[in-house]
Design a protein around this motif. Structure first.
Motif, mmCIF file in Angstrom:
data_model
loop_
_atom_site.group_PDB
_atom_site.id
_atom_site.type_symbol
_atom_site.label_atom_id
_atom_site.label_comp_id
_atom_site.label_asym_id
_atom_site.label_seq_id
_atom_site.Cartn_x
_atom_site.Cartn_y
_atom_site.Cartn_z
ATOM 1 N N PRO A 235 50.808 3.465 26.763
ATOM 2 C CA PRO A 235 51.732 3.546 27.904
ATOM 3 C C PRO A 235 52.999 4.339 27.604
ATOM 4 C CG PRO A 235 51.006 1.285 27.572
ATOM 5 C CD PRO A 235 50.481 2.077 26.430
ATOM 6 N N ALA A 236 53.418 4.413 26.354
ATOM 7 C CA ALA A 236 54.633 5.152 26.028
ATOM 8 C C ALA A 236 54.465 6.642 26.287
ATOM 9 C CB ALA A 236 55.005 4.924 24.562
ATOM 10 N N LEU A 237 53.247 7.146 26.316
ATOM 11 C CA LEU A 237 52.998 8.566 26.559
ATOM 12 C C LEU A 237 52.669 8.865 28.019
ATOM 13 C CD1 LEU A 237 50.859 9.414 23.420
ATOM 14 C CD2 LEU A 237 53.282 9.800 23.777
ATOM 15 N N SER A 238 52.778 7.871 28.876
ATOM 16 C CA SER A 238 52.419 8.090 30.275
ATOM 17 C C SER A 238 53.336 9.102 30.956
ATOM 18 C CB SER A 238 52.432 6.771 31.047
ATOM 19 O OG SER A 238 53.751 6.283 31.126
ATOM 20 N N ALA A 239 54.577 9.214 30.506
ATOM 21 C CA ALA A 239 55.496 10.189 31.102
ATOM 22 C C ALA A 239 55.035 11.611 30.826
ATOM 23 C CB ALA A 239 56.905 9.979 30.572
ATOM 24 N N LEU A 240 54.347 11.819 29.716
ATOM 25 C CA LEU A 240 53.832 13.153 29.413
ATOM 26 C C LEU A 240 52.679 13.524 30.327
ATOM 27 C CD1 LEU A 240 53.876 13.044 25.524
ATOM 28 C CD2 LEU A 240 55.502 14.162 27.033
ATOM 29 N N VAL A 241 51.911 12.537 30.769
ATOM 30 C CA VAL A 241 50.747 12.795 31.613
ATOM 31 C C VAL A 241 51.140 12.857 33.082
ATOM 32 C CG1 VAL A 241 48.497 11.921 32.333
ATOM 33 C CG2 VAL A 241 49.208 11.732 29.944
ATOM 34 N N LYS A 242 51.930 11.876 33.527
ATOM 35 C CA LYS A 242 52.248 11.756 34.949
ATOM 36 C C LYS A 242 53.594 12.326 35.323
ATOM 37 C CE LYS A 242 51.435 7.340 34.794
ATOM 38 N NZ LYS A 242 51.360 5.931 35.141
ATOM 39 N N GLY A 243 54.422 12.657 34.369
ATOM 40 C CA GLY A 243 55.752 13.154 34.682
ATOM 41 C C GLY A 243 56.747 12.011 34.762
ATOM 42 N N LEU A 244 58.006 12.355 34.805
ATOM 43 C CA LEU A 244 59.060 11.354 34.857
ATOM 44 C C LEU A 244 59.193 10.790 36.266
ATOM 45 C CD1 LEU A 244 61.761 13.146 32.699
ATOM 46 C CD2 LEU A 244 60.288 11.254 32.021
ATOM 47 N N PRO A 245 59.476 9.494 36.395
ATOM 48 C CA PRO A 245 59.677 8.911 37.728
ATOM 49 C C PRO A 245 61.004 9.367 38.325
ATOM 50 C CG PRO A 245 60.049 7.258 36.042
ATOM 51 C CD PRO A 245 59.539 8.484 35.333
ATOM 52 N N ASP A 246 61.112 9.260 39.629
ATOM 53 C CA ASP A 246 62.347 9.646 40.312
ATOM 54 C C ASP A 246 63.496 8.700 39.969
ATOM 55 O OD1 ASP A 246 61.119 11.797 41.515
ATOM 56 O OD2 ASP A 246 60.532 10.643 43.276
ATOM 57 N N ASP A 247 63.193 7.436 39.764
ATOM 58 C CA ASP A 247 64.208 6.450 39.464
ATOM 59 C C ASP A 247 64.261 6.250 37.942
ATOM 60 O OD1 ASP A 247 66.038 4.414 39.486
ATOM 61 O OD2 ASP A 247 64.690 2.916 40.374
ATOM 62 N N PRO A 248 65.393 6.507 37.294
ATOM 63 C CA PRO A 248 65.474 6.349 35.832
ATOM 64 C C PRO A 248 65.244 4.908 35.369
ATOM 65 C CG PRO A 248 67.378 7.557 36.659
ATOM 66 C CD PRO A 248 66.618 7.091 37.843
ATOM 67 N N ALA A 249 65.434 3.936 36.243
ATOM 68 C CA ALA A 249 65.219 2.536 35.857
ATOM 69 C C ALA A 249 63.738 2.263 35.627
ATOM 70 C CB ALA A 249 65.758 1.610 36.935
ATOM 71 N N LEU A 250 62.856 3.113 36.130
ATOM 72 C CA LEU A 250 61.416 2.910 35.970
ATOM 73 C C LEU A 250 60.868 3.507 34.681
ATOM 74 C CD1 LEU A 250 60.259 3.613 39.615
ATOM 75 C CD2 LEU A 250 60.614 1.408 38.527
ATOM 76 N N LEU A 251 61.724 4.140 33.887
ATOM 77 C CA LEU A 251 61.272 4.715 32.623
ATOM 78 C C LEU A 251 60.850 3.597 31.663
ATOM 79 C CD1 LEU A 251 63.897 7.511 31.957
ATOM 80 C CD2 LEU A 251 61.478 7.806 32.385
ATOM 81 N N PRO A 252 59.762 3.788 30.929
ATOM 82 C CA PRO A 252 59.360 2.732 29.959
ATOM 83 C C PRO A 252 60.361 2.666 28.817
ATOM 84 C CG PRO A 252 57.914 4.656 29.810
ATOM 85 C CD PRO A 252 58.831 4.886 30.964
ATOM 86 N N GLN A 253 60.678 1.455 28.432
ATOM 87 C CA GLN A 253 61.619 1.245 27.333
ATOM 88 C C GLN A 253 60.860 1.291 26.017
ATOM 89 O OE1 GLN A 253 64.812 1.136 27.945
ATOM 90 N NE2 GLN A 253 64.384 1.267 30.125
ATOM 91 N N LEU A 254 61.369 2.067 25.063
ATOM 92 C CA LEU A 254 60.712 2.188 23.755
ATOM 93 C C LEU A 254 61.328 1.265 22.750
ATOM 94 C CD1 LEU A 254 60.335 6.054 23.611
ATOM 95 C CD2 LEU A 254 58.623 4.369 24.218
#
Length: 79
Positions: free
Chosen positions: A60-79
């Motif tokens: 799941p930590a690499l999902s931003a690379l596949v799907k792109g960043l969400p519009d809301d920064p609060a939805l970013l996965p915490q590492l």
């Protein structure tokens, strides 16, 4: 080489143009329901989104690379 550049290459360019013109012009003779763009269903986009979640079994930590960043920064996965 000059023969190819002056006669053969322009002939092939002209031939490709005529084939493209015939393909585009043939849409006039299609029935109205076939000439329209294909309908897009919302359900199919949801299936594609579900398939992207399990793409190649990535963590799941690499999902931003596949799907792109969400519009809301609060939805970013915490590492």
């Amino acid at each position: 080489m000059a023969f190819f550049r002056q006669y053969v290459a322009p002939f092939f360019i002209f031939l490709v143009f005529l084939v493209a013109l015939a393909a585009v012009s043939s849409r006039i003779f299609l029935p109205a329901d076939m000439a329209a763009p294909a309908p897009v269903e919302a359900a199919e986009s949801q299936k594609a989104a579900a398939a992207a979640d399990t793409l190649a079994g990535l963590p799941p930590a690499l999902s931003a690379l596949v799907k792109g960043l969400p519009d809301d920064p609060a939805l970013l996965p915490q590492l």
